[in-house]
Design a protein around this motif. Structure first.
Motif, PDB file in Angstrom:
ATOM      1  N   ARG A   1     -25.949   4.378   3.913  1.00 58.84           N
ATOM      2  CA  ARG A   1     -26.810   3.658   3.288  1.00 58.84           C
ATOM      3  C   ARG A   1     -26.841   3.439   1.276  1.00 58.84           C
ATOM      4  O   ARG A   1     -26.077   4.403   1.030  1.00 58.84           O
ATOM      5  N   ARG A   2     -27.934   2.458   1.158  1.00 61.79           N
ATOM      6  CA  ARG A   2     -28.068   1.967   0.106  1.00 61.79           C
ATOM      7  C   ARG A   2     -28.844   2.955  -0.675  1.00 61.79           C
ATOM      8  O   ARG A   2     -29.923   2.635  -0.044  1.00 61.79           O
ATOM      9  N   LEU A   3     -28.940   4.166  -0.989  1.00 61.10           N
ATOM     10  CA  LEU A   3     -30.097   4.927  -1.020  1.00 61.10           C
ATOM     11  C   LEU A   3     -30.098   5.008  -2.400  1.00 61.10           C
ATOM     12  O   LEU A   3     -31.662   5.608  -3.177  1.00 61.10           O
ATOM     13  N   GLY A   4     -29.818   4.122  -3.484  1.00 61.47           N
ATOM     14  CA  GLY A   4     -30.450   4.312  -5.156  1.00 61.47           C
ATOM     15  C   GLY A   4     -29.310   3.263  -5.528  1.00 61.47           C
ATOM     16  O   GLY A   4     -29.252   2.387  -5.137  1.00 61.47           O
ATOM     17  N   LYS A   5     -29.573   3.614  -7.078  1.00 60.83           N
ATOM     18  CA  LYS A   5     -29.432   2.619  -7.747  1.00 60.83           C
ATOM     19  C   LYS A   5     -27.205   2.067  -7.883  1.00 60.83           C
ATOM     20  O   LYS A   5     -27.476   0.905  -7.740  1.00 60.83           O
TER      21      LYS A   5
ATOM     22  N   LEU B   1     -21.089  13.956   0.507  1.00 62.12           N
ATOM     23  CA  LEU B   1     -22.257  14.730   0.684  1.00 62.12           C
ATOM     24  C   LEU B   1     -22.520  12.794   0.581  1.00 62.12           C
ATOM     25  O   LEU B   1     -24.035  12.859   1.152  1.00 62.12           O
TER      26      LEU B   1
ATOM     27  N   ARG C   1     -22.778  10.568   4.018  1.00 66.88           N
ATOM     28  CA  ARG C   1     -23.038  10.829   5.340  1.00 66.88           C
ATOM     29  C   ARG C   1     -25.525  11.035   4.408  1.00 66.88           C
ATOM     30  O   ARG C   1     -25.875  11.921   5.163  1.00 66.88           O
ATOM     31  N   ASN C   2     -25.674  10.088   3.560  1.00 65.66           N
ATOM     32  CA  ASN C   2     -26.548   9.331   3.265  1.00 65.66           C
ATOM     33  C   ASN C   2     -27.511  11.260   2.623  1.00 65.66           C
ATOM     34  O   ASN C   2     -28.409  11.398   2.703  1.00 65.66           O
ATOM     35  N   LEU C   3     -26.774  12.568   2.674  1.00 59.67           N
ATOM     36  CA  LEU C   3     -27.265  13.940   2.143  1.00 59.67           C
ATOM     37  C   LEU C   3     -27.984  12.805   0.599  1.00 59.67           C
ATOM     38  O   LEU C   3     -29.178  13.333   0.126  1.00 59.67           O
ATOM     39  N   ILE C   4     -27.407  12.740  -0.434  1.00 60.40           N
ATOM     40  CA  ILE C   4     -27.910  12.830  -1.828  1.00 60.40           C
ATOM     41  C   ILE C   4     -26.997  10.676  -1.664  1.00 60.40           C
ATOM     42  O   ILE C   4     -26.383  10.535  -1.215  1.00 60.40           O
ATOM     43  N   GLU C   5     -28.121  10.584  -3.077  1.00 57.75           N
ATOM     44  CA  GLU C   5     -27.940   8.947  -2.950  1.00 57.75           C
ATOM     45  C   GLU C   5     -26.420   9.060  -4.341  1.00 57.75           C
ATOM     46  O   GLU C   5     -26.434  10.263  -4.918  1.00 57.75           O
TER      47      GLU C   5
ATOM     48  N   ARG D   1     -24.017   9.368  -6.962  1.00 58.52           N
ATOM     49  CA  ARG D   1     -24.760   9.401  -8.321  1.00 58.52           C
ATOM     50  C   ARG D   1     -23.087   9.448  -9.467  1.00 58.52           C
ATOM     51  O   ARG D   1     -21.958   9.652  -8.970  1.00 58.52           O
TER      52      ARG D   1
END
Lengths: 441, 446
Positions: free
Chosen positions: B326-330, B367, B370-374, B376
């Protein structure tokens, strides 16, 4: 609280960022991409006692910095002695209430654990000697070594990097990875504790050869554990299970009675681990690492694992094999013929055991008719190589050249088709004549 | 306490009472001119009213209740008095000598002072426990149970957190062609995959290049440039006559006039006709639809099928979402390149193997996937624009009379600063020149 600490806490607690369904609503009208967390989750985070520990740590850092600046060395020593530490035990217990839940997350933990253990070769790494693996399969890839084992009904896959060749990539966030590893090492500690206790062993184990030998002897207990859980079944299922059990027992004793010696250039840890899993005795040169039980000069060594193009001093009563023999035997669940894996021999391809469809058949066919396959292979290999080269050359052609090539091939095909059509027409025409002739005769 | 204060206040308020307080004037205390207080006001109930007699009586009542368990006036004669009918010798009990302690004190026999103070020796009967007789109704019980549940659930981990954000497996095994000693076909398959990825990338680049490309013939020649510059300058002989304007204005005036009656009537009739026509059309259409039942049914079935397909597709999309990053951050998630070794890089030996890719990077990307972190990436340091120092010459012909140094920075307001500075410089230069000229002339004269 600072965002860095907040992120660390989220990782430890298992709170992940959330993608909102209506970004505009949540972001107060703008659609700029930002990271969102659920308010409920963050509120839950605040109940965590570790938050207090983080605050204490921040204060500790501040005091330490001041003491350093004022050159108060006694103060510095005192502060360092009373450094606040925190434990993650309650978090692990909260996140994984049952053992099976913990086992489900273990593959990630194992991979991370192995990876970080290759960085820091201090005593902090947890050497995983999981003796409970049944149906262990190994796959050597260009990325690393993939292991797959089944522990208490959970299929666990993990990846171990090779010991050599470490380029540290720059675009990986080490802080985040370190936080994950911290959590996973605690988790692994718990799991190991449980597993060792189920084998009636003491955890953490004292790392000496005696302990490792006793570990091997306790393997039979796990079968008892698993069989107890299946209470009521029909006869068929029971029979199938019995058969499986026999197979597994046979597999467990795959290398039983064999004595291996690992040369310097082979991946020692990986081979030691898997050979011990299957009942073999392993040793290596004493100068490499502690734990080498017997020396290279031992006469009772049956197999010597070597990866060099040639070996100067060779003993008669032992086989000198390349490491791929061990891995392929494990995947095939039987001891493959050693002749294919001698020093200097071109090895057969190392197939992946993770392909579900035809793996069994491959192994069987190799076992049944080894000789035939070899001779056919060579000629076929040549042909295939030539075909591959041609194909590659075609792929690498420029567009202009490809266009010309296509035209030429088309022309040729057309000619061929025309010829066949002509031949056919001729045959059809001559058929009635032939019939007439036959009739006449 | 309050009663005492009140008493003091009242006492002080009485006439003739001398106080040390300066605020109370002695004239108020003397004689007839006393302040009139309205005793019915709430403000005055606390002060200026003497309730001491009532208080005393009530205190007496309470004292009687404490000591004797009720009002003495209400007690029966038997409880209060007894008839003294001569001496009856009560059997004297033997006096027990208290065992003396070491120091001879009798503290063991006597109760502690604390206990005496804390002992409740009141004879007032204990009131009945009303709450014990109350039976809460089901609604109250339910509410109490809910509240208890909420309280218990505060510290517990919410169930949603135990769900995994993605259903992808943690470790994805590489294709069989990724073996260090692969078999021919699987290796070719992997190479083909990598090839497809490269082809796609190349196509994208080509697409962009094609869009940017322009036809060489469309380049501007000198002729066309000249034409453009000269446009409109050359006067033509043809001119339009301008008598059309009057007619136009008349026409415009006409449009704004009111609608006549005729027009309104006409409109009404047209409207009615139109309505009737519509109604009849509607009726005929309904009649005809009876014969179109089959085609209507088919079109309905097609619509249903379409909606069903859309539903299936939507559900499949939703299921696929669970496996997608998923799109979780910038930043958007960027998949890592396929790890594959070309045929000439493959060595059949474990010793000479050069590993591809890094497990650390692989884990990091996993990671993120699997949407655990955005996603980076390393923070790039944007180069701050440096300040440049430039020597500026004030006069346009470049004479070195006035040389000023100015800072030229890349802020948007700098342009204005520059122009202001330029103007100032020019003015100064002119002034200086004039002065110099004057001086020279004066010298010449002298």
């Amino acid at each position: 609280m600072i965002i860095v600490v907040c992120r660390r806490l989220c990782i430890l607690k298992g709170i992940y960022p959330h993608e909102p369904k209506h970004k505009k609503k949540v972001n107060k009208g703008s659609t700029a991409p930002r990271t969102f967390y659920l308010m409920k989750d963050i509120r839950f985070l605040l109940h965590e006692p570790i938050v207090g520990k983080f605050r204490e740590y921040k204060i500790f850092v501040r005091k330490l910095r001041k003491a350093y600046a004022k050159s108060e060395w006694t103060g510095v020593a005192r502060l360092k002695d009373n450094k606040p530490v925190y434990k993650l035990d309650h978090i692990i217990k909260e996140r994984y209430p049952t053992f099976i839940d913990a086992l489900r997350d273990i593959d990630d933990a194992l991979s991370m654990g192995f990876m970080f253990s290759t960085f820091a070769r201090t005593g902090k790494c947890h050497v995983q000697t999981i003796q409970l693996c049944r149906r262990l399969t190994v796959f050597l890839s260009i990325k690393g070594i993939y292991y797959q084992a089944e522990v208490l009904g959970q299929v666990i896959t993990w990846l171990v990097p090779y010991q050599f060749a470490h380029d540290h990539p720059t675009d990986v966030d080490y802080r985040v990875m370190a936080t994950f590893t911290e959590m996973y090492t605690t988790l692994m500690g718990f799991i190991n504790f449980r597993l060792y206790h189920s084998l009636n062993l003491v955890y953490p184990p004292k790392l000496d050869t005696k302990a490792e030998l006793t570990l091997k002897a306790e393997d039979d207990d796990d079968y008892a554990l698993d069989s107890e859980s299946y209470m009521e079944e029909d006869v068929e299922q029971m029979e199938a299970r019995e058969k499986e059990r026999m197979e597994q027992e046979a597999q467990k004793k795959l290398f039983e009675g064999l004595k291996f010696f690992l040369n310097r250039e082979v991946p020692r840890e990986s081979l030691a681990f898997i050979l011990r899993c299957f009942g073999a005795q392993v040793s290596w040169d004493k100068s490499l690492c502690i734990g080498g039980a017997y020396d290279v000069t031992d006469e009772s060594i049956t197999h010597h694992v070597v990866d060099r193009p040639d070996m100067d001093k060779q003993y008669i009563n032992r086989y000198y094999i390349q490491p791929q023999w061990v891995y392929d035997s494990i995947n095939a669940k039987l001891c493959l013929p050693v002749e294919d894996y001698f020093i200097g021999v071109t090895l057969p391809p190392h197939l992946s055991p993770f392909v579900e469809e035809k793996d069994g058949d491959y192994a069987l066919s190799v076992k049944v008719t080894p000789g035939k396959v070899k001779t056919e292979d060579r000629a076929r290999l040549e042909q295939e190589q030539q075909a591959e080269e041609k194909r590659l050359a075609i792929m690498m052609m420029k567009k202009k050249d490809k266009y010309l090539y296509d035209k030429i091939m088309f022309g040729k095909k057309r000619k061929a088709n025309k010829l066949t059509a002509k031949r056919k027409a001729h045959d059809d025409a001559s058929k009635p004549d032939k019939k007439k002739k036959a009739k006449k005769q | 306490m309050a009663a005492a204060r009140r008493a003091k206040r009242v006492a002080r308020a009485q006439p003739g009472f001398m106080t040390l307080n300066a605020s109370i004037k002695p004239e108020d205390l003397v004689g007839g001119k006393r302040k009139r207080i309205n005793k019915n006001k709430k403000k005055n109930w606390n002060k200026h009213i003497d309730v001491n007699d009532v208080e005393d009586f009530l205190e007496d009542v309470r004292h009687q209740e404490r000591t004797t368990g009720g009002l003495i006036s209400e007690k029966t004669d038997e409880s209060l008095f007894f008839l003294d009918a001569g001496n009856q010798k009560a059997p004297t009990q033997p006096v027990v000598e208290p065992t003396e302690g070491k120091t001879g004190r009798r503290k063991a026999s006597r109760p502690l002072k604390v206990d005496l103070i804390l002992k409740n020796s009141s004879l007032v009967p204990v009131p009945k426990d009303v709450l014990a007789y109350q039976v809460p109704n089901a609604k109250k019980l339910r509410r109490a149970a809910q509240k208890a549940e909420q309280l218990a659930a505060i510290g517990k981990r919410p169930e949603k957190l135990s769900q995994k954000p993605s259903l992808l497996p943690a470790v994805e095994v590489i294709a069989p062609g990724g073996s260090y000693n692969p078999d021919f076909f699987s290796h070719q398959a992997l190479l083909l995959e990598a090839h497809e990825v490269e082809v796609k990338k190349d196509k994208e680049e080509q697409k962009i290049l094609r869009r940017l490309a322009y036809d060489k013939d469309d380049r501007a020649t000198e002729e066309t440039i000249f034409q453009e510059q000269v446009e409109g300058l050359v006067e033509e002989d043809e001119e339009d006559p301008d008598d059309v304007d009057d007619g136009c204005t008349l026409g415009i005036l006409n449009l704004v006039e009111k609608k006549t009656e005729k027009q309104r009537k006409r409109e009404r009739v047209m409207k009615v006709k139109e309505q009737r026509r519509q109604a009849s059309r509607h009726k005929t259409v309904q009649y005809q639809q009876l014969f179109q039942l089959r085609s209507i049914k088919m079109s309905l079935r097609q619509q249903e099928q379409r909606t069903k397909q859309k539903q299936i597709r939507r559900r499949a999309n939703q299921e696929a979402e669970k496996f997608m990053p998923r799109r979780l951050g910038k930043l958007k998630f960027k998949a890592q390149d396929l790890e594959v070794q070309l045929t000439n890089e493959l060595t059949g030996s474990l010793r000479t193997l050069k590993p591809e890719g890094s497990v650390l990077k692989d884990r990091f990307k996993s990671l993120q996937k699997r949407n655990l972190i955005e996603p980076r990436e390393r923070a790039k340091f944007k180069p701050r624009l440096k300040v440049k120092y430039v020597e500026k010459r004030g006069v346009s012909d470049g004479s070195p009379i006035c040389i000023l140094r100015t800072e030229r920075c890349s802020l948007p307001l700098a342009g204005q600063c520059d122009s202001i500075v330029l103007v100032v410089v020019v003015v100064l230069v002119v002034v200086v020149l004039v002065l110099a000229a004057v001086v020279v002339m004066r010298d010449r004269q002298e």
